[in-house]
Scaffold this motif. Sequence first.
Motif, short mmCIF file in Angstrom:
data_model
loop_
_atom_site.label_atom_id
_atom_site.label_comp_id
_atom_site.label_asym_id
_atom_site.label_seq_id
_atom_site.Cartn_x
_atom_site.Cartn_y
_atom_site.Cartn_z
N ARG A 20 51.99 32.35 141.91
CA ARG A 20 51.69 31.21 141.05
C ARG A 20 50.62 31.57 140.02
N GLY A 21 50.66 30.87 138.93
CA GLY A 21 49.68 31.04 137.88
C GLY A 21 49.45 29.72 137.18
N VAL A 22 48.49 29.70 136.26
CA VAL A 22 48.16 28.49 135.52
C VAL A 22 48.39 28.74 134.04
N VAL A 23 49.02 27.77 133.37
CA VAL A 23 49.31 27.90 131.94
C VAL A 23 48.11 27.45 131.13
N GLY A 24 47.65 28.33 130.26
CA GLY A 24 46.55 28.01 129.36
C GLY A 24 46.97 28.17 127.92
N SER A 25 46.04 27.94 127.01
CA SER A 25 46.34 28.04 125.59
C SER A 25 45.20 28.71 124.85
N ASP A 26 45.55 29.50 123.83
CA ASP A 26 44.54 30.11 122.98
C ASP A 26 43.84 29.05 122.12
N LYS A 27 44.53 27.96 121.90
CA LYS A 27 44.00 26.91 121.03
C LYS A 27 43.00 26.06 121.81
N SER A 28 41.88 25.76 121.22
CA SER A 28 40.85 24.96 121.90
C SER A 28 41.35 23.53 122.07
N PRO A 29 40.76 22.78 123.02
CA PRO A 29 41.19 21.40 123.22
C PRO A 29 41.10 20.54 121.96
N GLY B 88 53.87 20.02 127.51
CA GLY B 88 54.33 19.68 128.85
C GLY B 88 54.07 20.77 129.87
N PHE B 89 53.84 21.99 129.42
CA PHE B 89 53.52 23.10 130.32
C PHE B 89 52.02 23.38 130.38
N LEU B 90 51.29 23.03 129.34
CA LEU B 90 49.86 23.33 129.28
C LEU B 90 49.11 22.73 130.46
N GLY C 109 53.62 29.86 120.96
CA GLY C 109 52.94 31.15 120.86
C GLY C 109 51.50 31.13 121.35
N ASP C 110 50.95 29.93 121.54
CA ASP C 110 49.57 29.81 122.02
C ASP C 110 49.47 29.91 123.54
N LEU C 111 50.60 29.77 124.24
CA LEU C 111 50.56 29.67 125.70
C LEU C 111 50.48 31.02 126.39
N PHE C 112 49.75 31.04 127.49
CA PHE C 112 49.71 32.23 128.35
C PHE C 112 49.66 31.77 129.81
N VAL C 113 49.98 32.66 130.74
CA VAL C 113 49.88 32.38 132.16
C VAL C 113 48.87 33.34 132.77
N ALA C 114 47.87 32.79 133.43
CA ALA C 114 46.90 33.60 134.16
C ALA C 114 47.29 33.59 135.64
N VAL C 115 47.48 34.79 136.21
CA VAL C 115 47.95 34.88 137.59
C VAL C 115 46.89 35.47 138.53
N GLY C 116 45.66 35.47 138.09
CA GLY C 116 44.58 35.94 138.95
C GLY C 116 44.33 37.43 138.90
N THR C 117 44.89 38.09 137.91
CA THR C 117 44.65 39.52 137.74
C THR C 117 43.70 39.74 136.57
N SER C 118 43.16 40.95 136.48
CA SER C 118 42.20 41.23 135.40
C SER C 118 42.62 42.40 134.52
N SER C 119 43.82 42.93 134.75
CA SER C 119 44.30 44.03 133.92
C SER C 119 45.82 44.01 133.87
N ALA C 120 46.36 44.68 132.86
CA ALA C 120 47.82 44.75 132.72
C ALA C 120 48.44 45.46 133.93
N ALA C 121 47.78 46.49 134.43
CA ALA C 121 48.31 47.24 135.56
C ALA C 121 48.43 46.35 136.80
#
Length: 321
Positions: free
Chosen positions: A103-112, A90-92, A120-132
Amino acid sequence: MRIEELQQLGELWGPSGREDRVRTFLREALGACSLESTVDPLGSLSVRVGSGERRLLVGASMDQPFGFANALEKDGRLRISLQGPAAPLGFLGSTVEFASGLRGVVGSDKSPHGGVPEEGDLFVAVGTSSAAETEAVVTLGDPAVRRIPWLSDGQQVAGSDLWCRGGCAILLELCRLWPQNAPWTLEAVFAAHGVLSGRGLSVALRRHTPDACVVLEGLPATPGGTPGTGALLGLRDASGAGDPALGAQLEAAAARASLSVVGVLSSLTHPLAAGVAASATGVPWAHLGFAVENWGAGAELCRRGDLEAVAHLLKAFAEVL
């Protein structure tokens, strides 16, 4: 039912424990109706309408399911932990928003083609390219809620978390409809910490000690209860849930008002948690709701008429002792 209020409620940011924006909106709407509200230590908003000899507590959850950032990766992606009745699927693919407006987009490590994702597969990408870079805009522990574009043709409504915010819209309308000379007094509770455990309603039940309680929430659409059906009476199993006598009174009220009410099975844990709280205080309770297509998914669908039917059913209930 004011469709613009449902939209505003659906778009307000307010995960569990952070319901301030929702509470402010509701207080202002109630104030515009000359209704005075109070806030308890947990953050739930209450208003009393009428002066009948018996008291009906009607509760709806102000908060919504969310995910909080619980880990940060080198490439700037955030891992999230979901809270409330929310499945990873429901979040993917959903857009999520943090309190700051980021804002960010929820993605998954698991392929479609890799099957249904797990949390545990979910992550949020917020438009950054590093932890800092991510640390500069998000703090671990920050909650994020889904953001789905609002769509409506005036009757059908699509958006996120309508199952909980729709209950608030019904309760707000009910405060306006409640007959001042009714034999029942309405104790309306817009509960904090509602979708996780029913804690806000539990505290309110002990505070108000009503004669009966109704929990308002949307229910997953079923073959017997689809959008357009009208009011739904939530049942735990084939033998029913809550207090049978109260359920029968609600059905009788629906018949008097020429409204449809359909009993549907519900395996949801959060309204039942509220029911357990009611049972623990000896308060008869019932779960009244409306059908929601894609319940718990990114984009949910309900019908305005169903929400109006629930409000008018409870108004009809109030008019007879």
